[in-house]
Design an enzyme around this catalytic site. Structure first.
Site, PDB file in Angstrom:
ATOM      1  N   CYS A 123      12.564   8.845 -34.040  1.00  0.00           N
ATOM      2  CA  CYS A 123      12.292   8.313 -32.697  1.00  0.00           C
ATOM      3  C   CYS A 123      10.808   8.333 -32.343  1.00  0.00           C
ATOM      4  O   CYS A 123      10.408   7.764 -31.331  1.00  0.00           O
ATOM      5  CB  CYS A 123      13.100   9.079 -31.661  1.00  0.00           C
ATOM      6  SG  CYS A 123      14.856   8.934 -31.966  1.00  0.00           S
ATOM      7  N   HIS A 157      10.055   7.855 -24.932  1.00  0.00           N
ATOM      8  CA  HIS A 157      11.215   7.549 -25.772  1.00  0.00           C
ATOM      9  C   HIS A 157      12.472   7.727 -24.918  1.00  0.00           C
ATOM     10  O   HIS A 157      12.626   8.745 -24.223  1.00  0.00           O
ATOM     11  CB  HIS A 157      11.221   8.499 -26.971  1.00  0.00           C
ATOM     12  CG  HIS A 157      12.513   8.482 -27.726  1.00  0.00           C
ATOM     13  ND1 HIS A 157      13.094   7.316 -28.159  1.00  0.00           N
ATOM     14  CD2 HIS A 157      13.356   9.485 -28.093  1.00  0.00           C
ATOM     15  CE1 HIS A 157      14.220   7.601 -28.779  1.00  0.00           C
ATOM     16  NE2 HIS A 157      14.406   8.902 -28.740  1.00  0.00           N
ATOM     17  N   ASN A 180      19.968   5.318 -26.728  1.00  0.00           N
ATOM     18  CA  ASN A 180      18.827   5.703 -27.558  1.00  0.00           C
ATOM     19  C   ASN A 180      18.780   4.796 -28.791  1.00  0.00           C
ATOM     20  O   ASN A 180      19.620   4.924 -29.685  1.00  0.00           O
ATOM     21  CB  ASN A 180      18.996   7.176 -27.956  1.00  0.00           C
ATOM     22  CG  ASN A 180      17.891   7.681 -28.857  1.00  0.00           C
ATOM     23  OD1 ASN A 180      17.107   6.895 -29.389  1.00  0.00           O
ATOM     24  ND2 ASN A 180      17.835   8.980 -29.048  1.00  0.00           N
TER      25      ASN A 180
END
Ligand code: ACO
Length: 339
Positions: free
Chosen positions: A119, A262, A292
């Site tokens: 990520c 993020h 996500n």
């Protein structure tokens, strides 16, 4: 003949693009598969839906669409691109998907490679591309963050499957020789010693090769995650690193136009914003729609906010990526947009 010396000062972010799979999966629909419900998922994460790739949607297709849109916004001929970095942990091909994206884009003069940092991947790729441009050896880079984590989720594990979705986002980055550097500063961190709380490990599969010898057969299990440890890591490390970066550049949190983190969990976004007293209106968030999407979250969010006019030329953005590795990073940049 004397070589012309070019003075390169910095980089400009001049285009953005994004792409997501068509198929949307709501929390209620997920409840048909595992013992969960909309209220639990919303209150613990902020997520309402995620986009899950269908049969013909590949990582390189999503990356290509996002990259093409970024090139279009920048007004670049694909042949003028020198570098393509594809941040992904879920390539179509373990040898790398970036060259396929390069070919689909017709960016025949670009060198293209994958970068894996989960990520944190997009942020690490943005910084990496900027080094090539600042060094003066390249002029134009396309930085793509794309992931299809839904391929690697255990859809029967309610503790992790509710979190993830697929997507891609891209930024066109250009070397400039004005004194304005669009990438004001950055820090990047890794801590492999704590990596066990989030990984996508190989499965151990030893098969007979010839009498007395074996070989390992490749393959991966599904995402393994200790959610609480990852949560604690994020709310501790992200504000600490962002705070250091702001201080190093003498930037007051009040002067930030947008906080672009993020998109892992709304509670993480809120905790980081609280730490710097950044009001909710300045916190970019679209995880309610996409969940996500790993390396894609930051450019996917950036593109949405550029398209709808929230992010405008000259805006200062404080960003942070964090995740598996463990890895995390922070960056301060200004959006320029097409010139
Ligand atoms: N639906 C209903 N109940 C659930 C679900 C679910 N989907 N998942 C867990 N529960 C239950 C648990 O079983 C537990 O029940 P119990 O008390 O009876 O045992 C209870 O809910 C609480 O579980 P916790 O794990 O303590 O829940 P928590 O509040 O920590 O939230 C979450 C879990 C959302 C995963 C949170 O820890 C989190 O967001 N962590 C960060 C994860 C993350 O961001 N990962 C990606 C990083 S980026 C990358 O690199 C890929």
């Amino acid at each position: 003949m004397a070589e012309t010396l070019k003075t390169i000062f910095g980089v400009s972010l001049v285009g953005s693009g994004s792409a997501t799979p068509i198929q949307r999966l709501t929390n209620d629909e997920l409840g048909l598969r595992v013992d969960t419900n909309d209220s639990w998922i919303r209150s613990r994460t902020g997520i309402r839906t995620r986009h899950v790739s269908g049969p013909n949607e590949t990582l390189s297709d999503l990356s290509h669409k996002a990259g093409r849109a970024a090139l279009k916004m920048a007004g670049w001929d694909p042949k003028s691109v020198d570098l393509i970095i594809l941040a992904t942990s879920t390539p179509d091909d373990l040898f790398g998907s970036a060259p396929k994206v390069q070919a689909k884009l017709g960016a025949e003069n670009a060198v293209a490679f994958d970068l894996t940092a989960a990520c944190s991947g997009f942020l690490f790729a943005l910084v990496t591309a900027a080094q090539f441009l600042r060094g003066g050896s390249m002029q134009r880079a396309l930085v793509i963050g794309a992931d299809q984590l839904t391929k690697w989720v255990d859809w029967d594990d309610r503790r992790s499957c509710v979190l993830f979705g697929d997507g891609a986002g891209a930024v066109a980055l250009e070397a400039n020789n004005s004194s304005e550097d669009g990438l004001i500063g950055f820090y990047m961190k890794s801590d492999g010693a704590r990596g066990d709380c989030l990984n996508l490990p190989q499965v151990q599969n030893h098969l007979p090769l010839v009498p007395g010898k074996t070989h390992q057969r490749g393959g991966f299990s599904s995402i393994q995650m200790n959610g609480q440890e990852v949560y604690k890591f994020a709310v501790r490390e992200v504000p600490a690193l962002l705070g250091e970066l702001l201080e190093a550049h003498c930037i007051n949190p009040e002067s930030i136009d947008w906080l672009l983190l993020h998109q892992a969990n709304q509670r993480i976004l809120d905790a980081v914003a609280d730490r710097f007293s950044i009001p909710t209106e300045k916190v970019l968030s679209n995880l309610f729609e996409y969940g996500n999407t790993s390396a894609a979250t930051i450019p996917l969010m950036l593109d949405e906010a550029v398209q709808d006019g929230r992010v405008q030329s000259g805006h200062l953005i404080a960003s942070s990526g964090f995740g598996a590795g463990l890895s995390w990073g922070a960056a301060l940049f200004r959006w320029q947009g097409p010139t």
